[in-house]
Enzyme design. Sequence first.
Site, PDB file in Angstrom:
ATOM      1  N   TYR A  76      12.064 -35.270 -14.510  1.00  0.00           N
ATOM      2  CA  TYR A  76      10.614 -35.099 -14.620  1.00  0.00           C
ATOM      3  C   TYR A  76       9.952 -35.184 -13.247  1.00  0.00           C
ATOM      4  O   TYR A  76      10.526 -35.675 -12.280  1.00  0.00           O
ATOM      5  CB  TYR A  76      10.008 -36.143 -15.560  1.00  0.00           C
ATOM      6  CG  TYR A  76       9.992 -37.561 -15.012  1.00  0.00           C
ATOM      7  CD1 TYR A  76       8.938 -38.023 -14.218  1.00  0.00           C
ATOM      8  CD2 TYR A  76      11.039 -38.439 -15.285  1.00  0.00           C
ATOM      9  CE1 TYR A  76       8.937 -39.313 -13.711  1.00  0.00           C
ATOM     10  CE2 TYR A  76      11.039 -39.733 -14.786  1.00  0.00           C
ATOM     11  CZ  TYR A  76       9.994 -40.163 -13.997  1.00  0.00           C
ATOM     12  OH  TYR A  76       9.991 -41.437 -13.488  1.00  0.00           O
ATOM     13  N   MET A 123      -5.868  -7.531   8.217  1.00  0.00           N
ATOM     14  CA  MET A 123      -5.315  -6.666   9.270  1.00  0.00           C
ATOM     15  C   MET A 123      -6.211  -5.437   9.423  1.00  0.00           C
ATOM     16  O   MET A 123      -7.236  -5.328   8.762  1.00  0.00           O
ATOM     17  CB  MET A 123      -3.869  -6.315   8.947  1.00  0.00           C
ATOM     18  CG  MET A 123      -2.946  -7.512   9.098  1.00  0.00           C
ATOM     19  SD  MET A 123      -1.253  -7.154   8.649  1.00  0.00           S
ATOM     20  CE  MET A 123      -1.385  -6.890   6.894  1.00  0.00           C
ATOM     21  N   SER A 153      12.761 -43.302  -9.466  1.00  0.00           N
ATOM     22  CA  SER A 153      11.588 -42.450  -9.276  1.00  0.00           C
ATOM     23  C   SER A 153      11.412 -42.272  -7.778  1.00  0.00           C
ATOM     24  O   SER A 153      11.256 -43.250  -7.046  1.00  0.00           O
ATOM     25  CB  SER A 153      10.337 -43.095  -9.889  1.00  0.00           C
ATOM     26  OG  SER A 153       9.230 -42.234  -9.720  1.00  0.00           O
ATOM     27  N   GLY A 165      -8.401  -7.508   4.098  1.00  0.00           N
ATOM     28  CA  GLY A 165      -9.240  -7.618   5.275  1.00  0.00           C
ATOM     29  C   GLY A 165      -8.618  -8.335   6.456  1.00  0.00           C
ATOM     30  O   GLY A 165      -9.247  -8.448   7.508  1.00  0.00           O
ATOM     31  N   LYS A 177       0.834  -1.208   0.000  1.00  0.00           N
ATOM     32  CA  LYS A 177       0.000   0.000   0.000  1.00  0.00           C
ATOM     33  C   LYS A 177       0.861   1.248   0.000  1.00  0.00           C
ATOM     34  O   LYS A 177       0.678   2.160  -0.822  1.00  0.00           O
ATOM     35  CB  LYS A 177      -0.923  -0.027   1.217  1.00  0.00           C
ATOM     36  CG  LYS A 177      -2.011   1.033   1.186  1.00  0.00           C
ATOM     37  CD  LYS A 177      -2.971   0.834   2.366  1.00  0.00           C
ATOM     38  CE  LYS A 177      -3.838  -0.392   2.135  1.00  0.00           C
ATOM     39  NZ  LYS A 177      -4.337  -1.016   3.336  1.00  0.00           N
ATOM     40  N   ARG A 196      -3.278  -1.759  -6.327  1.00  0.00           N
ATOM     41  CA  ARG A 196      -2.500  -2.979  -6.124  1.00  0.00           C
ATOM     42  C   ARG A 196      -2.863  -3.959  -7.221  1.00  0.00           C
ATOM     43  O   ARG A 196      -3.893  -3.811  -7.888  1.00  0.00           O
ATOM     44  CB  ARG A 196      -2.783  -3.587  -4.747  1.00  0.00           C
ATOM     45  CG  ARG A 196      -4.227  -3.999  -4.531  1.00  0.00           C
ATOM     46  CD  ARG A 196      -4.465  -4.453  -3.104  1.00  0.00           C
ATOM     47  NE  ARG A 196      -5.878  -4.718  -2.847  1.00  0.00           N
ATOM     48  CZ  ARG A 196      -6.400  -4.950  -1.654  1.00  0.00           C
ATOM     49  NH1 ARG A 196      -5.615  -4.948  -0.586  1.00  0.00           N
ATOM     50  NH2 ARG A 196      -7.681  -5.186  -1.494  1.00  0.00           N
ATOM     51  N   ARG A 216      -3.712   2.754   8.550  1.00  0.00           N
ATOM     52  CA  ARG A 216      -4.025   1.526   7.809  1.00  0.00           C
ATOM     53  C   ARG A 216      -2.799   0.622   7.711  1.00  0.00           C
ATOM     54  O   ARG A 216      -1.675   1.096   7.570  1.00  0.00           O
ATOM     55  CB  ARG A 216      -4.521   1.865   6.397  1.00  0.00           C
ATOM     56  CG  ARG A 216      -5.665   2.849   6.366  1.00  0.00           C
ATOM     57  CD  ARG A 216      -5.987   3.307   4.961  1.00  0.00           C
ATOM     58  NE  ARG A 216      -6.865   2.386   4.277  1.00  0.00           N
ATOM     59  CZ  ARG A 216      -7.147   2.446   2.980  1.00  0.00           C
ATOM     60  NH1 ARG A 216      -6.571   3.373   2.224  1.00  0.00           N
ATOM     61  NH2 ARG A 216      -7.959   1.577   2.425  1.00  0.00           N
ATOM     62  N   HIS A 246     -15.637  -8.156   1.194  1.00  0.00           N
ATOM     63  CA  HIS A 246     -14.664  -9.094   1.762  1.00  0.00           C
ATOM     64  C   HIS A 246     -14.925 -10.510   1.282  1.00  0.00           C
ATOM     65  O   HIS A 246     -14.017 -11.228   0.859  1.00  0.00           O
ATOM     66  CB  HIS A 246     -14.724  -9.035   3.292  1.00  0.00           C
ATOM     67  CG  HIS A 246     -13.884 -10.064   3.977  1.00  0.00           C
ATOM     68  ND1 HIS A 246     -14.398 -11.283   4.388  1.00  0.00           N
ATOM     69  CD2 HIS A 246     -12.565 -10.086   4.294  1.00  0.00           C
ATOM     70  CE1 HIS A 246     -13.432 -11.990   4.936  1.00  0.00           C
ATOM     71  NE2 HIS A 246     -12.313 -11.293   4.897  1.00  0.00           N
ATOM     72  N   GLY A 249       9.671 -41.821  -4.576  1.00  0.00           N
ATOM     73  CA  GLY A 249       8.342 -41.923  -3.966  1.00  0.00           C
ATOM     74  C   GLY A 249       8.329 -41.080  -2.710  1.00  0.00           C
ATOM     75  O   GLY A 249       8.546 -41.574  -1.605  1.00  0.00           O
ATOM     76  N   CYS A 306       7.394 -39.279  -8.280  1.00  0.00           N
ATOM     77  CA  CYS A 306       6.014 -39.710  -8.531  1.00  0.00           C
ATOM     78  C   CYS A 306       5.124 -39.591  -7.301  1.00  0.00           C
ATOM     79  O   CYS A 306       3.999 -40.071  -7.286  1.00  0.00           O
ATOM     80  CB  CYS A 306       5.968 -41.138  -9.066  1.00  0.00           C
ATOM     81  SG  CYS A 306       6.640 -42.363  -7.926  1.00  0.00           S
TER      82      CYS A 306
END
Length: 877
Positions: free
Chosen positions: A852, A108, A765, A106, A27, A341, A97, A457, A767, A832
């Site tokens: 991957y 704070m 792989s 909302g 802000k 914002r 604020r 809100h 787990g 995985c």
Amino acid sequence: MATKYVYFFGGKETEGNAEMRDLLGGKGANLAEMAGLGIRVPAGFTVTTEACVYFFKNNEKFPPFLWEEINPNLKQMEKLLNKRFGDRDNPLLVSVRSGARVSMPGMMDTILNLGLNDDTVCGLAERTRNERFAYDCYRRFISMFGNVVLGIEGEKFEEIIEILKARQKVENDAQLSAADLKSLVKKFKSLVKKIAKKEFPHDPFEQLTLAVEAVFKSWNTPRAAVYRRMNGYSDDWGTAVNIQSMVFGNMGETSGTGVAFTRNPATGENKFFGEFMINAQGEDVVAGIRTPRPIAELKKEMPEVYKELETIYKKLEIHYQDMQDLEFTIQEKKLFLLQTRSGKRTAAAAIKTAVDFVDEDLIDVNTALSRIPAGQLDQIFHPMVDPTSKAKVLAKGLGASPGSASGRAVFSPERAQEMALKKEKVILIRMETSPEDIQGMSVAEGILTAKGGMTSHAAVVARAMGKPCVSGCGGLTVEVKKKRCTLNGVLITENDYITLDGSSGTVIEGKALLIKPRISSYFTKLMHWAENVCALKVRANADTPHDALVARDFGAQGVGLCRTEHMFFNVERILLVRRMIVAKNAKEREEALVKLLPIQRNDFKQIFKVMAGLPVTIRLLDPPLHEFLPNTPGEIKTLAREMRIGASALSKKIQSMKEINPMLGHRGCRLGITFPEIYRMQVRAIVEAACRLVQKGTKVYPEIMIPLVGHINEFRAVKEMVVAEASAAIKKANVELDYKIGTMIELPRAALIADEIAREADFFSFGTNDLTQTAYGWSRDDSGSFLPDYLEKGIIKVDPFVSIDQEGVGQLVKMAADKGREANKKLHLGVCGEHGGDPASIEFFHKTGLDYVSCSPYRVPTALLAAAQSALKNGEK
């Protein structure tokens, strides 16, 4: 040099800019930026987040000399505005604020109209010649200060207002007279004295000191802590405090306040979107106490103001190169910006906005990919009400957050949490939501409110959470204590089912038929961009041809985990599996396996077909065998009849197979070693399915995965069996088949001897579900009894079963990867576990150098985007 804790904004004296959000909060940084752009913002100053951090580290004491910095900035405001703080005749009033580095709508606290007392209110009334306005500000200030600073429940003040409105026979606060508001001030001050046991503070400087302290403390309120935990924000950041000169939207019919978005935050449509109220202050819009009017009506009400607002919003969107969320106040037809914002938006809106910004040449593809929160992406798969179904619409409100959901009606956040713990789906129904409702909102399927608009809100938080929300539902009356509501005369009590359509704003009786939404062209384009950027491949966990097809359509680059045990759970198959498990000897077991072979072979064949040309990793049977066994007397009788043995004898056999700690018991490769015929059947089914497709010209790349290896000899024993079975099947089919043999690394010992295993394996792989479980010594099935307490008390920051524990489990992954690659340069590495779909974990796997990740089909887009963002973040694209 002493630390600078205060930065001024307004006019030519502005310090700071948008790049300083970590110090000034979002802000404060954006107020300074707008002032620098020549946009009219009320002058003020920001107390930095560093001051807040100091405050908490030093027993809630302000930094030394903080007020020696604040006072000169206050004087600078007085000089710029020609008003004096605490002066009776020409008082300067301020807002106090919060403003964290990230948007926490909302969560704070805010205090408006600070500086009013019994003297300055008279001066304000005389100077503005508007007694009603002055006392409206004063009663607002007492209630906000009483709630935020003195801890008095807001409902206490609201009750007094409601009684007065009923007595005066008016519907809203704006209809109360000056005399009414004067009486409210007296009643509010009496309430403060009664509950706080002291007079309302008269001295504006005392008010300011207490307010700054209260806003700092609001960083650690339960609702703020819950919100940070939900979004993965650090507790150590602290909040800035913005002390800003008041401008007034409650001065009459030429004044007002509003909240607007430069584009639609629910859909992403390039159309100015927002709401405003005449004769109101900003909190009225956000809190949802009154239902505001659409922003388009401001064009008719105040055309010059609307034209200026239109110019400013376009300027800000181009400047920030992002959709903006604006707060503004109109004081006697003069426009002031109070905040800008980056706008909270749904995943669908985020995708459309990002793609449109690229098409409009405002940002490039890489920026678009970086801007969308990957963890939010699965929102686009939220269901919608089937338009062809017949549904009884009970009421209509504002479609504040898209998607549809059904659930049982509840009327308090506490009840929502209780029912969610019982796995019940609930719809939270409120007159209006407040930040205290955050935990109930987080577990609800959807939110319904009687009051509030598209920027209230409830709407903002629901959109951020990806939950359907209908707000401002005019036909809704809520009776919280009686646990019921009426929707246009229809009574709904707790536990009754209702359905919300957050796109259309309709409330439907009972459980409506929900269907999956269509995927937009914007989503397809975004996924194409992501695929081109990813270094980390994304596969899917798929146990059926349908799962594989869904995954491939979403861009999966293979199957990373096919769990063969999941193929057994239908009536016909489970009987065969059970016969195989309780067989007296290998011969009986083989008889059952002979019947299972063609079933498994066909399953694999269909998955290979869908994934033609891509790798498919199939895990051999892993769970403890007793998981497949019957539990109820009826199931036992059915199996006994099938096997032509007595139910009593079968029950004893089943009982004898139960284990005290099955997850560390007779499972994984241990099954393949003690019952080799099971694994032989599965290998034969995999290889025969692949060979038959190869014969027809289909490219197939099977990867056979041996689970739960903890010793090199376990891997060698099973690998030998796999090679023998696969070679025989390939020879018989007379084809060439390229297949791989690897293992899951899911035990700490496997990670420690990864180099030994890598010399024998084609791939690892990880787990990570079991690896987390065995590294921590926590049962993932039972840890729910203590993990919430661990998270709440800060013992751990995140649930390690949700996001990889990088310092512990992650180091096992890294060590195994490094040792494995050193021993076998061609070793392929993947993940995985459930962590394969978690954005934070994906970034860690990217940095660790894995090839991957694999996740559930509907998480593939999330994983692709997270993988692309990891590549961009690490400067690889």
